[in-house]
Design an enzyme around this catalytic site. Structure first.
Site, PDB file in Angstrom:
ATOM      1  N   ASP A  14      56.045  20.523  68.174  1.00  0.00           N
ATOM      2  CA  ASP A  14      57.394  19.947  68.167  1.00  0.00           C
ATOM      3  C   ASP A  14      58.361  21.042  67.722  1.00  0.00           C
ATOM      4  O   ASP A  14      57.990  21.971  67.009  1.00  0.00           O
ATOM      5  CB  ASP A  14      57.459  18.718  67.243  1.00  0.00           C
TER       6      ASP A  14
ATOM      7  N   PHE B 270      63.850  17.400  64.836  1.00  0.00           N
ATOM      8  CA  PHE B 270      63.615  16.040  64.346  1.00  0.00           C
ATOM      9  C   PHE B 270      63.170  16.054  62.883  1.00  0.00           C
ATOM     10  O   PHE B 270      63.585  15.221  62.079  1.00  0.00           O
ATOM     11  CB  PHE B 270      62.543  15.372  65.214  1.00  0.00           C
TER      12      PHE B 270
ATOM     13  N   ASP C  88      66.239  19.253  70.252  1.00  0.00           N
ATOM     14  CA  ASP C  88      66.995  18.066  70.645  1.00  0.00           C
ATOM     15  C   ASP C  88      67.687  17.479  69.425  1.00  0.00           C
ATOM     16  O   ASP C  88      67.362  17.834  68.293  1.00  0.00           O
ATOM     17  CB  ASP C  88      66.060  17.010  71.270  1.00  0.00           C
TER      18      ASP C  88
ATOM     19  N   GLN D  23      67.021  11.690  75.059  1.00  0.00           N
ATOM     20  CA  GLN D  23      67.489  10.793  73.997  1.00  0.00           C
ATOM     21  C   GLN D  23      68.276   9.646  74.657  1.00  0.00           C
ATOM     22  O   GLN D  23      68.104   9.391  75.834  1.00  0.00           O
ATOM     23  CB  GLN D  23      68.358  11.588  73.002  1.00  0.00           C
TER      24      GLN D  23
ATOM     25  N   ASP E 172      51.596  10.877  70.510  1.00  0.00           N
ATOM     26  CA  ASP E 172      51.132  11.399  69.225  1.00  0.00           C
ATOM     27  C   ASP E 172      51.673  10.468  68.157  1.00  0.00           C
ATOM     28  O   ASP E 172      52.724   9.852  68.340  1.00  0.00           O
ATOM     29  CB  ASP E 172      51.672  12.808  68.955  1.00  0.00           C
TER      30      ASP E 172
ATOM     31  N   HIS F  94      37.106   7.972  62.096  1.00  0.00           N
ATOM     32  CA  HIS F  94      37.054   6.661  62.761  1.00  0.00           C
ATOM     33  C   HIS F  94      38.376   6.346  63.471  1.00  0.00           C
ATOM     34  O   HIS F  94      38.388   5.987  64.655  1.00  0.00           O
ATOM     35  CB  HIS F  94      36.729   5.544  61.760  1.00  0.00           C
TER      36      HIS F  94
HETATM   37  N1  PRF Z   1      62.512  14.356  68.911  1.00  0.00           N
HETATM   38  C1  PRF Z   1      61.614  15.316  68.513  1.00  0.00           C
HETATM   39  N2  PRF Z   1      60.494  15.010  67.850  1.00  0.00           N
HETATM   40  C2  PRF Z   1      60.261  13.709  67.558  1.00  0.00           C
HETATM   41  C3  PRF Z   1      61.144  12.677  67.939  1.00  0.00           C
HETATM   42  C4  PRF Z   1      62.342  13.008  68.660  1.00  0.00           C
HETATM   43  O1  PRF Z   1      63.168  12.173  69.038  1.00  0.00           O
HETATM   44  C5  PRF Z   1      60.583  11.477  67.461  1.00  0.00           C
HETATM   45  C6  PRF Z   1      61.153  10.120  67.571  1.00  0.00           C
HETATM   46  N3  PRF Z   1      60.199   9.129  67.852  1.00  0.00           N
HETATM   47  C7  PRF Z   1      59.383  11.820  66.825  1.00  0.00           C
HETATM   48  N4  PRF Z   1      59.210  13.169  66.893  1.00  0.00           N
HETATM   49  N5  PRF Z   1      61.875  16.593  68.807  1.00  0.00           N
END
Ligand code: PRF
Length: 376
Positions: free
Chosen positions: A93, A97, A147, A194, A271, A339
């Site tokens: 990621d 966020f 984002d 988004q 995830d 598990h």
């Molecule tokens: N953007 C990014 N990672 C994320 C989200 C997002 O909107 C979310 C929202 N469910 C979780 N992880 N870059």
């Protein structure tokens, strides 16, 4: 059809898809659940366990790994795969966020996000250039663009600004990944749609990002506090406008029924920290709903967690697992994580088999009905 993603079958009743994604570190059969390894470790288990539970791909995180130990150090030590001893695919990621959820004093600007580290208060900045450089340093197989995830609820104006900015950042991320050879080297970059609860903005986000022709697309901004029906509506308002020939990923979701509902809407990748996080608290998943092993009623129970669910942990009794959990033993976290993660991974494997067999619609409704009856 892009060569990195093959759509093998689309369900005739639902929008579920069976696909195959090629990465630099191997193939991912979709739909798939991806265990979360934020800090370069899937908490409580070893890379050997990750492989044995059937994981095909795991997550890493730009925000955390760049704060500590830093992406430069990871790069120096051969990249994230070598650093953590995992040879399969890794999706990372982008970090924006996590800035919104963890960092102090964040300031969203047109060029990126300025924030203070939640570890030591250091003043830092993440823009498109930074997140793509960090993910290249990590050697990510699938890098997410930067984002802006608006909070829930938010105004239409706030949301429209986040959608527009997220598009500009996605475009810049693509340019950077093109210029530095990341995309040409077979690494993938996924854009993130988004749009919060506004259907027309979700459509606009998905359609504008599609024009960037990136290797994959994600639905962001869901599961941020909104009620479940709203969340499903948001995903359903996005997927029809995402390219059909590219993999689709909803970020940070969900419970087993939610995952099946998203698969039915045409999502391929998931995830969530849920299975691993609650495992460390004694909660395990079964086909009849979640089960809290701390409950007194399991004190003398000789049965495995769930009949018909076979994994490494199923050789142990509920009574033993309860004992480990109540005693605060580390082995509890390891066994319950194995598990739960295998349960989620096998749920997506079953979904794949039922999409192939052509009975996914009926199967997923029956699966959810049994789970919800048991959870009630
Ligand atoms: N953007 C990014 N990672 C994320 C989200 C997002 O909107 C979310 C929202 N469910 C979780 N992880 N870059």
């Amino acid at each position: 059809m892009p060569e990195h993603f093959q759509l093998l079958k689309t369900d005739s009743v639902t929008a579920a898809r069976r696909g195959r994604l090629q990465t630099r570190h191997g193939v991912v059969e979709t739909p798939i659940f991806m265990p979360v390894g934020t800090q370069g470790t899937v908490k409580a288990i070893t890379p050997q366990h990750i492989q044995e539970i059937g994981a095909q791909i795991i997550l890493g995180n730009t925000y955390h790994l760049n704060l500590r130990p830093t992406s430069e150090l990871v790069k120096e030590l051969g990249g994230l795969h070598a650093f953590m001893g995992w040879e399969g695919p890794i999706l990372t990621d982008s970090g924006g966020f996590q800035v919104f959820s963890l960092a102090k004093l964040r300031d969203i600007r047109e060029d990126g996000v300025a924030f203070q580290s939640h570890l030591d208060g250091a003043k830092l900045f993440l823009g498109p250039k930074e997140v793509m450089t960090i993910q290249a340093n990590l050697g990510s197989d699938i890098a997410m663009v930067l984002d802006e995830c608006p909070p829930w609820p938010c105004t239409r104006d706030e949301c429209a600004r986040a959608v527009e900015r997220s598009f500009r950042w996605a475009k810049q991320c693509k340019e950077i990944a093109t210029d530095n050879g990341f995309l040409a080297g077979g690494h993938h970059v996924f854009a993130i749609a988004q749009g919060s609860t506004f259907d027309d903005l979700r459509r606009e986000a998905a359609e504008s990002l599609a024009s960037l022709d990136l290797p994959g697309y994600a639905v962001g901004g869901v599961s941020v506090g909104e009620p479940e029906p709203e969340m499903i509506k948001q995903v359903g308002a996005t997927t029809p406008f995402m390219p059909a020939d590219k993999p689709r990923y909803t970020m940070g979701l969900g419970t087993p029924p939610q995952i099946l509902k998203m698969i039915a809407l045409g999502v391929d990748m998931f995830d969530c920290v849920l299975p691993s996080r609650v495992a460390r608290n004694g909660l395990v998943f079964t086909p009849d709903g979640p089960m809290n092993l701390r409950n007194e009623k399991y004190r003398t129970d000789p049965r495995p967690i769930a009949e018909g669910v076979t994994n490494y942990t199923s050789r142990f009794s509920r009574a033993y697992l309860r004992h480990l959990t109540v005693a605060g033993e580390m082995l509890s976290a390891t066994l319950l994580t194995i598990h739960n993660l295998q349960f989620f991974i096998e749920l997506t494997a079953q979904a794949r088999a039922h999409i192939e067999a052509g009975d996914f619609g009926a199967w997923h409704r029956a699966w959810i009905a049994r789970y919800e009856a048991g959870a009630a």
